[in-house]
Each structure stands twice: as C-alpha cells, then as structure tokens.
Design an enzyme around this catalytic site. Structure first.
Site, PDB file in Angstrom:
ATOM      1  N   ARG A  77      25.267   4.767  18.810  1.00 55.68           N
ATOM      2  CA  ARG A  77      26.332   3.656  19.878  1.00 55.68           C
ATOM      3  C   ARG A  77      25.211   2.734  21.359  1.00 55.68           C
ATOM      4  O   ARG A  77      26.339   2.083  21.682  1.00 55.68           O
ATOM      5  CB  ARG A  77      27.286   5.007  20.341  1.00 55.68           C
TER       6      ARG A  77
ATOM      7  N   GLU B 191      17.171  21.423  19.036  1.00 60.26           N
ATOM      8  CA  GLU B 191      17.791  21.702  19.032  1.00 60.26           C
ATOM      9  C   GLU B 191      16.642  23.442  18.172  1.00 60.26           C
ATOM     10  O   GLU B 191      16.050  23.928  18.456  1.00 60.26           O
ATOM     11  CB  GLU B 191      19.231  22.525  19.672  1.00 60.26           C
TER      12      GLU B 191
END
Length: 185
Positions: free
Chosen positions: A67, A104
């Site tokens: 993006r 994560e």
C-alpha cells in the site's frame, strides 16, 4: 510545517473503512480501498502531503510493499522526483539488499535494489534524501527495517510518513528516523 486542517482530517479519516475481526479476531483492520476510491478524500490527502514535502530537498520517495506504493508513487509524481519500491523478499528482479525484522511470531524480510538510488549513491559525500511512505504505522518493525535498508544502499531516510498511526502500539519508538503521521489514532 504544514498541518492538516481538522475538516480535512475528518474527510480523510471518515473515508477509511474499519473491518472488525480481520484478518483475525480482535483486529480492527483499516481498509484504505475506500479512501482510494474517494477522489475528494484522496485528493485532499495528496494535496496535504505535497504541501508538506515541497521544498524539502527530497531526491526520492520510497514506498513499502504494497500500500505504500500507492501513496508513495502518487506523491513522488506530484513532487517531480523518483519513486523506489521496497518489497517483500524475492519480489525484485535485480540484485538486492535485504533487512530482516521481527514479527509477532518469527521474522520477515524486505528488500531493495542495490542501485535503487543510483549506482553512485554510496560514493556521494551527500547521500540522496529519501522520504519513506506507507499507509499504516502499527508496531514499527517493517518501517524500521525499510529505513535501515535505505541507508544500506547509500541514501538517507530523512523521514517516515504514514497516513494512519495506531499510537497505542508505540511503533514510532522502534524507528530511528523522524516520523510524521497524517492521522494518529
């Protein structure tokens, strides 16, 4: 510095759709496709960014896959400077330099062409000045890696710019470059 008018802020923010529980439960995904298909809101955003970065002596805008390509390429065009993509691993066709960052659960990697800012970039006494752009700043890992990557190929990342920042995640603390967010949530 150019500041975003509160009316313009609301126009941009209200054009971004929130999708609950995507891609997994508990995540409030910020969908920018609704900003992109709203010419008034998108134009307002791009005008703001153009005003903020005109006259800053930038040589390139770099955008993070994927993006960041949209906002970065549009801004580079408005500023009359080059655009450089920073991609996920194994997506660029020429010789690359990479930078790993932690997620994560595990690691990921971003890459840039070795000559993204010109073959002579590493030899300049004054490195090319680069603005790094992406849509969202969350935990900061990708942006931090992308900023370091710009330095690895002989340029200077002078600022990281984001359309939205999820401030509660404290992502800007991981980035060694100044950060500007159009809207902080």
């Amino acid at each position: 510095m150019v500041h975003l008018d509160p009316t313009d802020r609301e126009k941009i923010l209200s054009s971004i759709r929130t999708i609950p529980d995507f891609p997994k439960p508990g995540i409030q995904f910020k969908d920018i496709t609704t900003l992109l298909n709203n010419p008034d809101a998108f134009g307002t955003l791009m005008k703001h960014l153009e005003e903020r970065y005109t006259g800053r002596g930038l040589d390139y805008v770099a955008g993070i896959d994927a993006r960041g390509f949209i906002f970065g390429a549009a801004l580079a065009d408005r500023l009359g400077i080059g655009f450089v993509p920073i991609r996920k691993k194994d997506k660029l066709p020429y010789t690359t330099v990479s930078e790993k960052y932690s997620l994560e659960y595990g690691f990921d990697e971003v890459e840039i062409h070795i000559d993204a800012f010109g073959e002579e970039a590493a030899c300049h006494t004054t490195p090319p000045k680069v603005l790094l752009v992406d849509d969202l700043l969350a935990t900061g890992g990708t942006a931090s890696a992308a900023s370091r990557l710009i330095g690895k190929v002989g340029a200077e990342c002078v600022e990281c710019c984001f359309v939205l920042e999820l401030g509660f995640l404290k992502g800007r603390e991981k980035i060694d470059t100044p950060v500007y967010s159009v809207i902080e949530l």
